[in-house]
Motif scaffolding. Structure first.
Motif, PDB file in Angstrom:
ATOM      1  N   ARG A   1      31.723   2.641  88.352  1.00 17.67           N
ATOM      2  CA  ARG A   1      32.642   3.421  89.178  1.00 17.67           C
ATOM      3  C   ARG A   1      31.888   4.577  89.823  1.00 17.67           C
ATOM      4  NH1 ARG A   1      34.759   2.681  84.103  1.00 17.67           N
ATOM      5  NH2 ARG A   1      36.692   1.476  83.904  1.00 17.67           N
TER       6      ARG A   1
ATOM      7  N   LYS B   1      47.903   8.826  87.923  1.00 19.63           N
ATOM      8  CA  LYS B   1      47.471   9.965  88.728  1.00 19.63           C
ATOM      9  C   LYS B   1      48.393  11.156  88.566  1.00 19.63           C
ATOM     10  CE  LYS B   1      45.098   6.917  91.891  1.00 19.63           C
ATOM     11  NZ  LYS B   1      45.239   5.785  90.938  1.00 19.63           N
TER      12      LYS B   1
ATOM     13  N   GLU C   1      45.255  13.480  94.950  1.00 23.47           N
ATOM     14  CA  GLU C   1      44.940  12.061  94.770  1.00 23.47           C
ATOM     15  C   GLU C   1      46.215  11.230  94.698  1.00 23.47           C
ATOM     16  OE1 GLU C   1      41.962   9.201  92.189  1.00 23.47           O
ATOM     17  OE2 GLU C   1      43.062  10.780  91.133  1.00 23.47           O
TER      18      GLU C   1
ATOM     19  N   ARG D   1      34.678   3.657  79.701  1.00 26.76           N
ATOM     20  CA  ARG D   1      34.008   4.564  80.627  1.00 26.76           C
ATOM     21  C   ARG D   1      32.852   5.233  79.897  1.00 26.76           C
ATOM     22  NH1 ARG D   1      38.885   4.391  83.137  1.00 26.76           N
ATOM     23  NH2 ARG D   1      38.935   4.988  85.345  1.00 26.76           N
TER      24      ARG D   1
ATOM     25  N   ASP E   1      35.605  14.511  81.729  1.00 30.37           N
ATOM     26  CA  ASP E   1      34.256  14.732  82.253  1.00 30.37           C
ATOM     27  C   ASP E   1      33.187  14.254  81.286  1.00 30.37           C
ATOM     28  OD1 ASP E   1      35.117  16.005  84.614  1.00 30.37           O
ATOM     29  OD2 ASP E   1      35.437  17.870  83.520  1.00 30.37           O
TER      30      ASP E   1
ATOM     31  N   ASP F   1      34.749  16.365  90.188  1.00 35.10           N
ATOM     32  CA  ASP F   1      36.141  16.822  90.141  1.00 35.10           C
ATOM     33  C   ASP F   1      37.135  15.671  90.217  1.00 35.10           C
ATOM     34  OD1 ASP F   1      35.865  16.107  92.779  1.00 35.10           O
ATOM     35  OD2 ASP F   1      36.438  18.058  93.603  1.00 35.10           O
ATOM     36  N   HIS F   2      36.637  14.432  90.128  1.00 36.85           N
ATOM     37  CA  HIS F   2      37.475  13.230  90.093  1.00 36.85           C
ATOM     38  C   HIS F   2      38.269  13.006  91.382  1.00 36.85           C
ATOM     39  CE1 HIS F   2      36.613  12.669  85.828  1.00 36.85           C
ATOM     40  NE2 HIS F   2      36.833  13.957  85.670  1.00 36.85           N
TER      41      HIS F   2
ATOM     42  N   GLU G   1      35.836   6.751  92.246  1.00 35.27           N
ATOM     43  CA  GLU G   1      35.759   6.363  90.837  1.00 35.27           C
ATOM     44  C   GLU G   1      36.412   5.007  90.640  1.00 35.27           C
ATOM     45  OE1 GLU G   1      36.169   8.360  86.416  1.00 35.27           O
ATOM     46  OE2 GLU G   1      36.156   9.664  88.159  1.00 35.27           O
TER      47      GLU G   1
ATOM     48  N   ARG H   1      29.629   5.426  86.699  1.00 38.07           N
ATOM     49  CA  ARG H   1      30.341   5.489  85.424  1.00 38.07           C
ATOM     50  C   ARG H   1      30.658   4.051  85.019  1.00 38.07           C
ATOM     51  NH1 ARG H   1      35.736   9.268  84.232  1.00 38.07           N
ATOM     52  NH2 ARG H   1      35.251   9.751  82.074  1.00 38.07           N
TER      53      ARG H   1
ATOM     54  N   VAL I   1      40.613   8.833  82.128  1.00 42.84           N
ATOM     55  CA  VAL I   1      40.301   8.846  83.558  1.00 42.84           C
ATOM     56  C   VAL I   1      39.915  10.247  84.011  1.00 42.84           C
ATOM     57  CG1 VAL I   1      41.293   8.551  85.864  1.00 42.84           C
ATOM     58  CG2 VAL I   1      41.735   6.846  84.091  1.00 42.84           C
ATOM     59  N   ALA I   2      40.617  11.258  83.506  1.00 42.99           N
ATOM     60  CA  ALA I   2      40.389  12.630  83.934  1.00 42.99           C
ATOM     61  C   ALA I   2      39.262  13.329  83.186  1.00 42.99           C
ATOM     62  CB  ALA I   2      41.677  13.438  83.758  1.00 42.99           C
TER      63      ALA I   2
ATOM     64  N   TYR J   1      31.559   8.060  90.518  1.00 41.71           N
ATOM     65  CA  TYR J   1      32.180   9.249  89.913  1.00 41.71           C
ATOM     66  C   TYR J   1      31.721  10.515  90.626  1.00 41.71           C
ATOM     67  CZ  TYR J   1      32.222  12.963  86.267  1.00 41.71           C
ATOM     68  OH  TYR J   1      32.360  14.130  85.568  1.00 41.71           O
TER      69      TYR J   1
END
Length: 386
Positions: free
Chosen positions: A319, A57, A62, A278, A254, A324-325, A345, A224, A251-252, A321
Protein backbone atom coordinates in the motif's frame (compact mmCIF):
# COMPACT_ATOMS: atom_id res chain seq x y z
CA UNK A 1 17.04 10.32 -28.54
CA UNK A 2 13.82 10.65 -30.60
CA UNK A 3 10.96 12.89 -29.54
CA UNK A 4 7.56 11.24 -29.68
CA UNK A 5 4.01 12.54 -29.93
CA UNK A 6 2.72 15.30 -27.66
CA UNK A 7 -0.33 15.10 -25.43
CA UNK A 8 -2.21 17.46 -23.15
CA UNK A 9 -1.41 15.28 -20.16
CA UNK A 10 0.93 12.43 -19.25
CA UNK A 11 -0.16 10.06 -16.49
CA UNK A 12 2.61 8.03 -14.87
CA UNK A 13 1.01 4.83 -13.61
CA UNK A 14 -1.53 2.45 -15.16
CA UNK A 15 -3.17 1.33 -11.93
CA UNK A 16 -6.76 2.18 -11.15
CA UNK A 17 -5.94 5.72 -9.96
CA UNK A 18 -3.98 6.49 -13.11
CA UNK A 19 -6.73 4.92 -15.21
CA UNK A 20 -9.36 7.09 -13.51
CA UNK A 21 -7.25 10.21 -14.10
CA UNK A 22 -6.94 9.28 -17.79
CA UNK A 23 -10.65 8.45 -18.08
CA UNK A 24 -11.93 11.72 -16.64
CA UNK A 25 -9.30 13.80 -18.45
CA UNK A 26 -10.30 12.21 -21.75
CA UNK A 27 -13.95 12.80 -20.97
CA UNK A 28 -13.04 16.48 -20.45
CA UNK A 29 -11.64 16.56 -23.99
CA UNK A 30 -7.94 16.18 -23.22
CA UNK A 31 -5.48 13.89 -24.96
CA UNK A 32 -3.66 11.62 -22.51
CA UNK A 33 -0.61 9.39 -22.59
CA UNK A 34 -0.43 6.76 -19.83
CA UNK A 35 3.06 5.44 -19.11
CA UNK A 36 3.89 2.46 -16.89
CA UNK A 37 6.99 0.34 -16.53
CA UNK A 38 4.77 -2.75 -16.29
CA UNK A 39 1.29 -3.83 -17.43
CA UNK A 40 -2.06 -2.28 -16.57
CA UNK A 41 -2.77 -2.90 -12.87
CA UNK A 42 0.65 -4.47 -12.40
CA UNK A 43 1.32 -2.92 -8.97
CA UNK A 44 -0.87 -2.26 -5.94
CA UNK A 45 -4.10 -2.37 -7.96
CA UNK A 46 -3.50 -5.93 -9.09
CA UNK A 47 -2.87 -7.06 -5.52
CA UNK A 48 -5.97 -5.35 -4.11
CA UNK A 49 -9.32 -6.82 -3.13
CA UNK A 50 -11.30 -4.11 -4.90
CA UNK A 51 -12.92 -2.61 -1.81
CA UNK A 52 -15.01 0.55 -2.13
CA UNK A 53 -15.44 1.50 1.51
CA UNK A 54 -16.91 4.26 3.62
CA UNK A 55 -17.12 2.04 6.72
CA UNK A 56 -13.44 2.35 7.69
CA UNK A 57 -13.10 6.12 7.34
CA UNK A 58 -13.32 8.66 10.14
CA UNK A 59 -15.43 11.73 9.45
CA UNK A 60 -13.24 14.23 7.60
CA UNK A 61 -11.67 14.86 4.20
CA UNK A 62 -10.97 11.23 3.26
CA UNK A 63 -14.55 10.27 4.02
CA UNK A 64 -15.79 13.14 1.82
CA UNK A 65 -13.59 11.82 -0.97
CA UNK A 66 -14.94 8.30 -0.39
CA UNK A 67 -18.58 9.39 -0.49
CA UNK A 68 -18.00 11.18 -3.79
CA UNK A 69 -16.20 8.14 -5.16
CA UNK A 70 -19.03 5.82 -4.13
CA UNK A 71 -21.45 7.90 -6.20
CA UNK A 72 -19.04 7.92 -9.14
CA UNK A 73 -18.47 4.16 -8.94
CA UNK A 74 -22.23 3.64 -9.16
CA UNK A 75 -22.28 5.82 -12.29
CA UNK A 76 -19.36 3.90 -13.77
CA UNK A 77 -20.97 0.57 -12.99
CA UNK A 78 -24.11 1.67 -14.82
CA UNK A 79 -22.07 2.87 -17.81
CA UNK A 80 -19.85 -0.23 -17.88
CA UNK A 81 -22.31 -2.99 -16.91
CA UNK A 82 -20.63 -6.18 -15.69
CA UNK A 83 -17.24 -4.99 -17.02
CA UNK A 84 -15.88 -4.09 -13.58
CA UNK A 85 -17.82 -6.72 -11.59
CA UNK A 86 -19.36 -4.05 -9.37
CA UNK A 87 -21.03 -5.68 -6.38
CA UNK A 88 -22.94 -3.43 -3.92
CA UNK A 89 -22.85 -6.05 -1.20
CA UNK A 90 -22.43 -3.77 1.81
CA UNK A 91 -20.14 -4.10 4.79
CA UNK A 92 -20.58 -5.33 8.34
CA UNK A 93 -18.26 -4.27 11.16
CA UNK A 94 -18.53 -6.37 14.32
CA UNK A 95 -17.30 -6.03 17.88
CA UNK A 96 -16.18 -8.74 20.29
CA UNK A 97 -17.28 -7.10 23.53
CA UNK A 98 -19.33 -4.27 24.97
CA UNK A 99 -16.43 -1.82 25.15
CA UNK A 100 -15.54 -2.36 21.50
CA UNK A 101 -19.18 -2.08 20.49
CA UNK A 102 -19.58 1.25 22.30
CA UNK A 103 -16.51 2.64 20.51
CA UNK A 104 -17.78 1.32 17.17
CA UNK A 105 -21.16 2.98 17.64
CA UNK A 106 -19.55 6.30 18.57
CA UNK A 107 -17.46 6.05 15.40
CA UNK A 108 -20.61 5.32 13.37
CA UNK A 109 -22.41 8.31 14.95
CA UNK A 110 -19.70 10.63 13.63
CA UNK A 111 -19.94 9.03 10.21
CA UNK A 112 -23.72 9.40 10.11
CA UNK A 113 -23.33 13.09 10.89
CA UNK A 114 -21.10 13.30 7.80
CA UNK A 115 -23.67 11.64 5.54
CA UNK A 116 -22.86 7.92 5.80
CA UNK A 117 -25.64 5.36 6.05
CA UNK A 118 -24.75 3.20 9.06
CA UNK A 119 -27.25 0.93 10.80
CA UNK A 120 -26.66 -0.45 14.29
CA UNK A 121 -27.11 -4.23 14.46
CA UNK A 122 -27.70 -5.83 17.87
CA UNK A 123 -26.12 -9.18 18.63
CA UNK A 124 -29.33 -11.13 18.15
CA UNK A 125 -29.74 -9.81 14.57
CA UNK A 126 -26.21 -10.41 13.26
CA UNK A 127 -27.20 -13.85 11.99
CA UNK A 128 -29.87 -12.27 9.76
CA UNK A 129 -27.08 -10.55 7.83
CA UNK A 130 -24.39 -13.24 8.15
CA UNK A 131 -25.75 -16.66 9.21
CA UNK A 132 -22.29 -18.17 9.70
CA UNK A 133 -20.91 -15.52 12.07
CA UNK A 134 -19.73 -16.59 15.52
CA UNK A 135 -22.75 -16.50 17.87
CA UNK A 136 -21.03 -14.72 20.78
CA UNK A 137 -20.25 -11.35 19.17
CA UNK A 138 -21.52 -8.22 20.94
CA UNK A 139 -23.05 -6.52 17.91
CA UNK A 140 -22.07 -4.50 14.89
CA UNK A 141 -22.82 -1.79 12.36
CA UNK A 142 -24.05 -2.41 8.81
CA UNK A 143 -22.83 -0.13 6.00
CA UNK A 144 -24.99 -0.67 2.88
CA UNK A 145 -22.90 1.77 0.81
CA UNK A 146 -19.79 -0.44 0.90
CA UNK A 147 -19.19 -2.22 -2.39
CA UNK A 148 -16.55 -4.06 -4.39
CA UNK A 149 -15.13 -4.18 -7.91
CA UNK A 150 -12.59 -6.42 -9.60
CA UNK A 151 -9.65 -3.98 -9.51
CA UNK A 152 -7.62 -5.09 -12.52
CA UNK A 153 -10.74 -5.20 -14.68
CA UNK A 154 -11.75 -1.77 -13.40
CA UNK A 155 -8.42 -0.23 -14.41
CA UNK A 156 -8.44 -1.92 -17.82
CA UNK A 157 -12.02 -0.96 -18.64
CA UNK A 158 -11.60 2.65 -17.52
CA UNK A 159 -8.70 2.96 -19.95
CA UNK A 160 -10.67 1.26 -22.71
CA UNK A 161 -13.74 3.42 -22.09
CA UNK A 162 -11.60 6.55 -22.45
CA UNK A 163 -11.35 5.78 -26.17
CA UNK A 164 -8.77 7.01 -28.62
CA UNK A 165 -7.96 10.11 -26.57
CA UNK A 166 -5.79 7.84 -24.40
CA UNK A 167 -2.60 6.16 -25.60
CA UNK A 168 -0.85 3.52 -23.52
CA UNK A 169 2.93 3.18 -23.23
CA UNK A 170 3.40 0.00 -21.20
CA UNK A 171 6.73 -1.53 -20.31
CA UNK A 172 8.40 1.88 -20.30
CA UNK A 173 9.90 3.18 -17.07
CA UNK A 174 9.98 6.93 -16.58
CA UNK A 175 13.63 7.83 -16.03
CA UNK A 176 13.32 11.63 -15.96
CA UNK A 177 10.76 14.39 -15.76
CA UNK A 178 11.56 17.01 -18.38
CA UNK A 179 11.48 20.67 -17.37
CA UNK A 180 11.77 23.99 -19.15
CA UNK A 181 13.92 27.05 -18.45
CA UNK A 182 11.63 28.29 -15.68
CA UNK A 183 11.33 24.88 -14.03
CA UNK A 184 7.98 24.06 -15.57
CA UNK A 185 7.14 20.48 -16.57
CA UNK A 186 7.61 19.65 -20.25
CA UNK A 187 7.09 15.88 -20.24
CA UNK A 188 8.96 12.70 -19.34
CA UNK A 189 11.78 10.57 -20.66
CA UNK A 190 11.75 6.78 -20.94
CA UNK A 191 14.36 4.45 -22.48
CA UNK A 192 12.30 4.59 -25.69
CA UNK A 193 12.41 8.38 -26.01
CA UNK A 194 10.81 11.59 -24.82
CA UNK A 195 7.11 12.25 -24.37
CA UNK A 196 6.05 15.88 -24.29
CA UNK A 197 3.12 17.42 -22.44
CA UNK A 198 2.57 20.54 -20.30
CA UNK A 199 1.19 18.44 -17.43
CA UNK A 200 2.47 15.26 -15.77
CA UNK A 201 0.39 13.35 -13.21
CA UNK A 202 2.23 11.25 -10.65
CA UNK A 203 -0.11 8.28 -10.22
CA UNK A 204 2.70 5.83 -9.53
CA UNK A 205 1.25 4.40 -6.31
CA UNK A 206 3.89 3.02 -4.00
CA UNK A 207 6.58 4.44 -6.28
CA UNK A 208 5.04 7.93 -6.15
CA UNK A 209 7.92 9.18 -4.01
CA UNK A 210 10.42 8.12 -6.67
CA UNK A 211 8.51 9.87 -9.47
CA UNK A 212 8.33 12.99 -7.29
CA UNK A 213 12.08 12.82 -6.81
CA UNK A 214 12.58 12.68 -10.58
CA UNK A 215 10.63 15.92 -10.75
CA UNK A 216 12.83 17.49 -8.08
CA UNK A 217 10.34 17.50 -5.21
CA UNK A 218 9.85 15.35 -2.14
CA UNK A 219 6.81 13.24 -1.30
CA UNK A 220 7.30 10.73 1.55
CA UNK A 221 5.40 7.77 0.05
CA UNK A 222 6.41 4.47 1.67
CA UNK A 223 5.28 0.87 1.03
CA UNK A 224 3.11 -0.83 3.65
CA UNK A 225 2.98 -4.56 3.04
CA UNK A 226 -0.14 -6.66 3.35
CA UNK A 227 -1.07 -10.31 2.80
CA UNK A 228 -4.31 -11.88 1.64
CA UNK A 229 -5.29 -15.52 2.12
CA UNK A 230 -7.49 -17.13 -0.55
CA UNK A 231 -9.58 -20.19 0.32
CA UNK A 232 -10.82 -23.00 -1.87
CA UNK A 233 -14.14 -22.23 -3.64
CA UNK A 234 -17.12 -22.40 -1.28
CA UNK A 235 -20.84 -21.83 -1.30
CA UNK A 236 -21.61 -18.23 -0.36
CA UNK A 237 -20.85 -18.57 3.35
CA UNK A 238 -19.82 -14.88 3.63
CA UNK A 239 -22.29 -12.50 2.04
CA UNK A 240 -20.65 -9.15 2.72
CA UNK A 241 -17.33 -7.65 3.61
CA UNK A 242 -17.09 -8.45 7.33
CA UNK A 243 -14.39 -7.19 9.61
CA UNK A 244 -13.56 -6.69 13.24
CA UNK A 245 -13.82 -3.19 14.69
CA UNK A 246 -10.09 -3.02 15.49
CA UNK A 247 -9.39 -2.94 11.72
CA UNK A 248 -10.24 0.77 11.73
CA UNK A 249 -7.56 1.47 14.34
CA UNK A 250 -5.00 -0.52 12.35
CA UNK A 251 -5.70 1.52 9.21
CA UNK A 252 -5.09 4.75 11.13
CA UNK A 253 -2.00 3.50 12.96
CA UNK A 254 1.49 4.89 12.34
CA UNK A 255 3.20 1.76 13.62
CA UNK A 256 5.72 0.03 11.37
CA UNK A 257 5.24 -3.26 13.23
CA UNK A 258 3.03 -6.11 12.06
CA UNK A 259 -0.66 -5.50 12.67
CA UNK A 260 -3.45 -7.88 11.74
CA UNK A 261 -7.23 -7.63 12.05
CA UNK A 262 -9.72 -9.96 10.44
CA UNK A 263 -11.30 -8.84 7.16
CA UNK A 264 -13.35 -11.59 5.53
CA UNK A 265 -15.36 -11.48 2.31
CA UNK A 266 -16.86 -13.87 -0.17
CA UNK A 267 -16.48 -13.55 -3.93
CA UNK A 268 -18.86 -14.39 -6.79
CA UNK A 269 -16.44 -17.12 -7.92
CA UNK A 270 -16.55 -18.89 -4.54
CA UNK A 271 -13.20 -18.34 -2.76
CA UNK A 272 -13.20 -16.34 0.45
CA UNK A 273 -10.60 -13.58 0.76
CA UNK A 274 -9.04 -13.10 4.20
CA UNK A 275 -6.99 -10.06 5.25
CA UNK A 276 -5.75 -7.70 6.47
CA UNK A 277 -2.19 -7.29 7.64
CA UNK A 278 -0.05 -4.16 7.68
CA UNK A 279 3.67 -3.63 8.24
CA UNK A 280 6.40 -1.39 6.88
CA UNK A 281 9.23 -3.61 5.66
CA UNK A 282 10.17 -1.86 2.43
CA UNK A 283 9.48 -3.91 -0.69
CA UNK A 284 10.27 -7.25 0.98
CA UNK A 285 7.88 -9.89 -0.39
CA UNK A 286 9.06 -12.67 1.95
CA UNK A 287 6.14 -14.77 3.11
CA UNK A 288 5.31 -14.05 6.75
CA UNK A 289 4.09 -17.19 8.50
CA UNK A 290 3.25 -15.10 11.56
CA UNK A 291 1.01 -12.74 9.57
CA UNK A 292 -0.78 -15.57 7.79
CA UNK A 293 -1.26 -17.51 11.03
CA UNK A 294 -2.81 -14.49 12.70
CA UNK A 295 -5.12 -13.82 9.77
CA UNK A 296 -6.34 -17.41 9.69
CA UNK A 297 -7.01 -17.50 13.43
CA UNK A 298 -8.84 -14.18 13.42
CA UNK A 299 -10.97 -15.20 10.44
CA UNK A 300 -12.00 -18.44 12.16
CA UNK A 301 -12.88 -16.41 15.27
CA UNK A 302 -15.41 -14.49 13.15
CA UNK A 303 -16.54 -17.42 11.00
CA UNK A 304 -15.97 -20.76 12.76
CA UNK A 305 -17.06 -22.59 9.59
CA UNK A 306 -13.76 -21.55 8.00
CA UNK A 307 -11.83 -23.68 10.48
CA UNK A 308 -12.16 -26.73 8.23
CA UNK A 309 -11.57 -24.88 4.94
CA UNK A 310 -8.30 -25.03 3.00
CA UNK A 311 -6.36 -21.91 2.04
CA UNK A 312 -5.14 -22.56 -1.50
CA UNK A 313 -2.91 -19.56 -2.02
CA UNK A 314 -1.74 -16.25 -0.63
CA UNK A 315 -0.43 -13.06 -2.14
CA UNK A 316 1.25 -9.89 -0.99
CA UNK A 317 0.86 -6.27 -2.02
CA UNK A 318 2.22 -2.89 -0.99
CA UNK A 319 0.00 0.00 0.00
CA UNK A 320 1.33 3.51 -0.79
CA UNK A 321 1.50 5.02 2.70
CA UNK A 322 1.83 8.71 3.58
CA UNK A 323 2.45 9.76 7.21
CA UNK A 324 -0.91 11.48 7.76
CA UNK A 325 -2.90 8.71 6.00
CA UNK A 326 -4.29 11.13 3.41
CA UNK A 327 -3.42 10.89 -0.29
CA UNK A 328 -1.57 13.58 -2.18
CA UNK A 329 -3.96 14.97 -4.78
CA UNK A 330 -3.50 18.14 -6.79
CA UNK A 331 -1.04 20.51 -8.39
CA UNK A 332 2.43 20.81 -6.89
CA UNK A 333 3.39 24.50 -6.57
CA UNK A 334 7.05 23.53 -6.30
CA UNK A 335 7.06 22.27 -9.88
CA UNK A 336 4.57 23.97 -12.25
CA UNK A 337 2.75 21.44 -14.39
CA UNK A 338 3.29 18.53 -11.96
CA UNK A 339 0.22 17.02 -10.31
CA UNK A 340 0.06 14.18 -7.80
CA UNK A 341 -2.54 11.44 -7.44
CA UNK A 342 -0.91 8.93 -5.11
CA UNK A 343 -0.50 7.90 -1.48
CA UNK A 344 -4.00 6.47 -1.07
CA UNK A 345 -2.66 3.59 1.07
CA UNK A 346 -5.22 0.76 0.97
CA UNK A 347 -8.08 2.92 -0.31
CA UNK A 348 -6.87 3.74 -3.82
CA UNK A 349 -9.39 1.57 -5.65
CA UNK A 350 -12.26 3.08 -3.72
CA UNK A 351 -10.99 6.66 -4.04
CA UNK A 352 -9.88 6.47 -7.68
CA UNK A 353 -12.90 8.08 -9.41
CA UNK A 354 -12.99 11.15 -7.17
CA UNK A 355 -9.23 11.53 -7.56
CA UNK A 356 -9.55 11.33 -11.33
CA UNK A 357 -12.33 13.91 -11.34
CA UNK A 358 -10.17 16.31 -9.34
CA UNK A 359 -7.15 15.91 -11.62
CA UNK A 360 -9.26 16.38 -14.75
CA UNK A 361 -10.86 19.52 -13.32
CA UNK A 362 -7.48 21.00 -12.41
CA UNK A 363 -6.04 20.44 -15.89
CA UNK A 364 -9.15 21.20 -17.96
CA UNK A 365 -10.25 24.16 -15.85
CA UNK A 366 -13.48 22.66 -14.53
CA UNK A 367 -15.13 23.10 -11.14
CA UNK A 368 -13.58 21.10 -8.34
CA UNK A 369 -16.02 18.58 -6.83
CA UNK A 370 -14.78 19.14 -3.26
CA UNK A 371 -12.20 20.99 -1.17
CA UNK A 372 -8.79 19.50 -1.94
CA UNK A 373 -6.82 21.61 0.53
CA UNK A 374 -6.23 18.70 2.97
CA UNK A 375 -4.64 16.67 0.15
CA UNK A 376 -2.18 19.30 -1.07
CA UNK A 377 1.08 17.53 -1.99
CA UNK A 378 3.43 20.18 -0.63
CA UNK A 379 2.15 19.76 2.93
CA UNK A 380 5.11 17.54 3.79
CA UNK A 381 7.91 19.59 2.26
CA UNK A 382 8.13 23.17 1.05
CA UNK A 383 11.50 23.24 -0.68
CA UNK A 384 12.52 21.95 -4.07
CA UNK A 385 15.30 19.33 -4.05
CA UNK A 386 18.16 20.44 -6.28
Amino acid sequence: MPTRHSADLIVVGAGVVGAACAFYAARAGLSVTVVDRGPVAGGTTGAGEGNLLVSDKEAGPELELALLSCRLWRELAAALPSAVEYEPKGGLVVADGDKGLAALREFADRQRAAGVTADDVPADRLAELEPHLAPDLAGGVHYPEDAQVQPALAAAHLLRAAGDRVRLRLGEEVTAVLTGPDGEVRGVRTPAGELHAPYVVNAAGTWGGEVARLAGVTLPVRPRRGFVLVTEPLPRVVRRKVYAADYVADVASDSAALQTSAVVEGTPAGPVLIGASRERVGFDRTLSVEALGRLAAQAVRLFPVLGSVRAIRTYAGFRPYLPDHLPAIGADPRRPGLLHACGHEGAGIGLAPATGRVIAALVAGGELPLDIGPFRPERFETTVCE
